[in-house]
Design a protein around this motif. Structure first.
Motif, mmCIF file in Angstrom:
data_model
loop_
_atom_site.group_PDB
_atom_site.id
_atom_site.type_symbol
_atom_site.label_atom_id
_atom_site.label_comp_id
_atom_site.label_asym_id
_atom_site.label_seq_id
_atom_site.Cartn_x
_atom_site.Cartn_y
_atom_site.Cartn_z
ATOM 1 N N ASP A 27 -11.847 16.510 -13.097
ATOM 2 C CA ASP A 27 -11.881 16.917 -14.618
ATOM 3 C C ASP A 27 -12.542 18.159 -14.811
ATOM 4 N N LYS A 28 -12.861 18.422 -16.081
ATOM 5 C CA LYS A 28 -13.409 19.901 -16.292
ATOM 6 C C LYS A 28 -14.630 20.026 -15.736
ATOM 7 N N LYS A 29 -15.371 18.923 -15.430
ATOM 8 C CA LYS A 29 -16.822 19.172 -14.806
ATOM 9 C C LYS A 29 -16.553 18.982 -13.289
ATOM 10 N N GLY A 30 -15.411 18.906 -12.798
ATOM 11 C CA GLY A 30 -15.417 18.887 -11.322
ATOM 12 C C GLY A 30 -15.553 17.506 -10.724
ATOM 13 N N ARG A 31 -15.669 16.357 -11.767
ATOM 14 C CA ARG A 31 -15.653 15.294 -10.869
ATOM 15 C C ARG A 31 -14.235 14.297 -10.797
ATOM 16 N N PRO A 32 -14.203 13.545 -9.953
ATOM 17 C CA PRO A 32 -12.696 13.047 -9.432
ATOM 18 C C PRO A 32 -12.482 12.299 -10.813
ATOM 19 N N THR A 33 -10.935 12.167 -11.073
ATOM 20 C CA THR A 33 -10.598 11.270 -12.233
ATOM 21 C C THR A 33 -10.239 10.003 -11.478
ATOM 22 N N ARG A 34 -9.758 9.271 -12.479
ATOM 23 C CA ARG A 34 -9.651 7.747 -12.026
ATOM 24 C C ARG A 34 -8.524 7.665 -11.276
ATOM 25 N N LYS A 35 -7.611 8.748 -11.324
ATOM 26 C CA LYS A 35 -6.557 8.503 -10.433
ATOM 27 C C LYS A 35 -6.848 8.911 -8.912
ATOM 28 N N ALA A 36 -7.895 10.101 -9.081
ATOM 29 C CA ALA A 36 -8.263 10.412 -7.772
ATOM 30 C C ALA A 36 -8.931 9.414 -6.822
ATOM 31 N N LEU A 37 -9.730 8.587 -7.568
ATOM 32 C CA LEU A 37 -10.738 7.444 -7.007
ATOM 33 C C LEU A 37 -9.879 6.357 -6.755
ATOM 34 N N ALA A 38 -8.694 6.115 -7.466
ATOM 35 C CA ALA A 38 -7.790 5.042 -7.057
ATOM 36 C C ALA A 38 -7.118 5.539 -5.726
ATOM 37 N N LEU A 39 -6.716 6.625 -5.758
ATOM 38 C CA LEU A 39 -5.917 7.080 -4.364
ATOM 39 C C LEU A 39 -6.822 6.981 -3.113
ATOM 40 N N LYS A 40 -8.150 7.438 -3.221
ATOM 41 C CA LYS A 40 -9.093 7.389 -2.269
ATOM 42 C C LYS A 40 -9.348 5.896 -1.829
ATOM 43 N N ARG A 41 -9.470 5.122 -2.880
ATOM 44 C CA ARG A 41 -9.948 3.514 -2.422
ATOM 45 C C ARG A 41 -8.631 2.962 -1.584
ATOM 46 N N TRP A 42 -7.390 3.213 -1.986
ATOM 47 C CA TRP A 42 -6.264 2.644 -1.363
ATOM 48 C C TRP A 42 -5.941 3.615 -0.127
ATOM 49 N N ARG A 43 -6.830 4.681 0.280
ATOM 50 C CA ARG A 43 -6.517 5.331 1.425
ATOM 51 C C ARG A 43 -5.125 5.913 1.422
ATOM 52 N N CYS A 44 -4.978 6.808 0.268
ATOM 53 C CA CYS A 44 -3.561 7.531 0.205
ATOM 54 C C CYS A 44 -3.661 8.894 0.675
ATOM 55 N N ARG A 78 0.637 -1.200 -0.018
ATOM 56 C CA ARG A 78 0.062 -0.040 -0.027
ATOM 57 C C ARG A 78 0.758 1.124 0.128
ATOM 58 N N LYS A 79 1.824 1.336 0.725
ATOM 59 C CA LYS A 79 2.715 2.556 0.910
ATOM 60 C C LYS A 79 3.538 2.668 -0.323
ATOM 61 N N SER A 80 3.734 1.706 -1.112
ATOM 62 C CA SER A 80 4.639 1.659 -2.256
ATOM 63 C C SER A 80 3.720 2.129 -3.229
ATOM 64 N N PHE A 81 2.436 1.699 -3.556
ATOM 65 C CA PHE A 81 1.331 2.128 -4.444
ATOM 66 C C PHE A 81 1.318 3.668 -4.091
ATOM 67 N N CYS A 82 0.969 3.995 -3.145
ATOM 68 C CA CYS A 82 0.567 5.486 -2.911
ATOM 69 C C CYS A 82 1.898 6.401 -2.920
ATOM 70 N N ALA A 83 2.861 5.961 -2.905
ATOM 71 C CA ALA A 83 4.145 6.740 -3.188
ATOM 72 C C ALA A 83 4.100 6.951 -4.593
ATOM 73 N N ARG A 84 3.994 5.726 -5.261
ATOM 74 C CA ARG A 84 4.105 5.902 -6.922
ATOM 75 C C ARG A 84 2.907 6.534 -7.406
ATOM 76 N N MET A 85 1.672 6.384 -7.099
ATOM 77 C CA MET A 85 0.543 6.964 -7.621
ATOM 78 C C MET A 85 0.425 8.336 -7.331
ATOM 79 N N SER A 86 0.875 8.667 -6.030
ATOM 80 C CA SER A 86 0.687 10.242 -5.777
ATOM 81 C C SER A 86 1.505 11.080 -6.689
ATOM 82 N N GLY A 87 2.663 10.500 -7.119
ATOM 83 C CA GLY A 87 3.668 11.319 -8.050
ATOM 84 C C GLY A 87 3.322 11.388 -9.535
ATOM 85 N N MET A 88 2.293 10.659 -9.716
ATOM 86 C CA MET A 88 1.759 10.730 -11.183
ATOM 87 C C MET A 88 1.371 11.981 -11.730
ATOM 88 N N PRO A 89 1.616 12.291 -12.977
ATOM 89 C CA PRO A 89 1.177 13.690 -13.513
ATOM 90 C C PRO A 89 -0.256 13.474 -13.492
#
Length: 94
Positions: free
Chosen positions: A77-94, A61-72
């Motif tokens: 998105d433009k409509k204010g909805r969370p992106t798939r990146k944001a959803l993944a970080l939330k699911r992993w509790r990053c 989990r720590k490794s995933f959060c470190a990698r994914m948090s640093g992704m550009p």
């Protein structure tokens, strides 16, 4: 190319939200992971979602959060909805 030989390219695996392979909460469903693993010979595992993982699960989990948090890329998105990146970080509790 490797040693003059043309290497075949790996083809991307078709995964879509509508067929139950991508989760609407971010990441892949069990069905999507199984399909990807069959197609590529990988070993994708389910996300670590518990509150206090221990041992290898905590390290993963720590490794995933470190990698994914640093992704550009944006977290909304433009409509204010969370992106798939944001959803993944939330699911992993990053």
């Amino acid at each position: 190319e490797e040693g003059g030989k043309i290497m075949p390219r790996k083809k991307g695996v078709s995964l879509s939200v509508g067929r139950g392979e991508k989760s609407k909460r971010g990441g892949l469903t069990a069905k999507g992971r199984a399909k990807y693993n069959r197609a590529t010979g990988s070993n994708l595992k389910a996300p670590v979602t518990e509150k206090n993982p221990t041992g290898k699960r905590a390290a993963r989990r720590k490794s995933f959060c470190a990698r994914m948090s640093g992704m550009p890329g944006p977290l909304k998105d433009k409509k204010g909805r969370p992106t798939r990146k944001a959803l993944a970080l939330k699911r992993w509790r990053c």
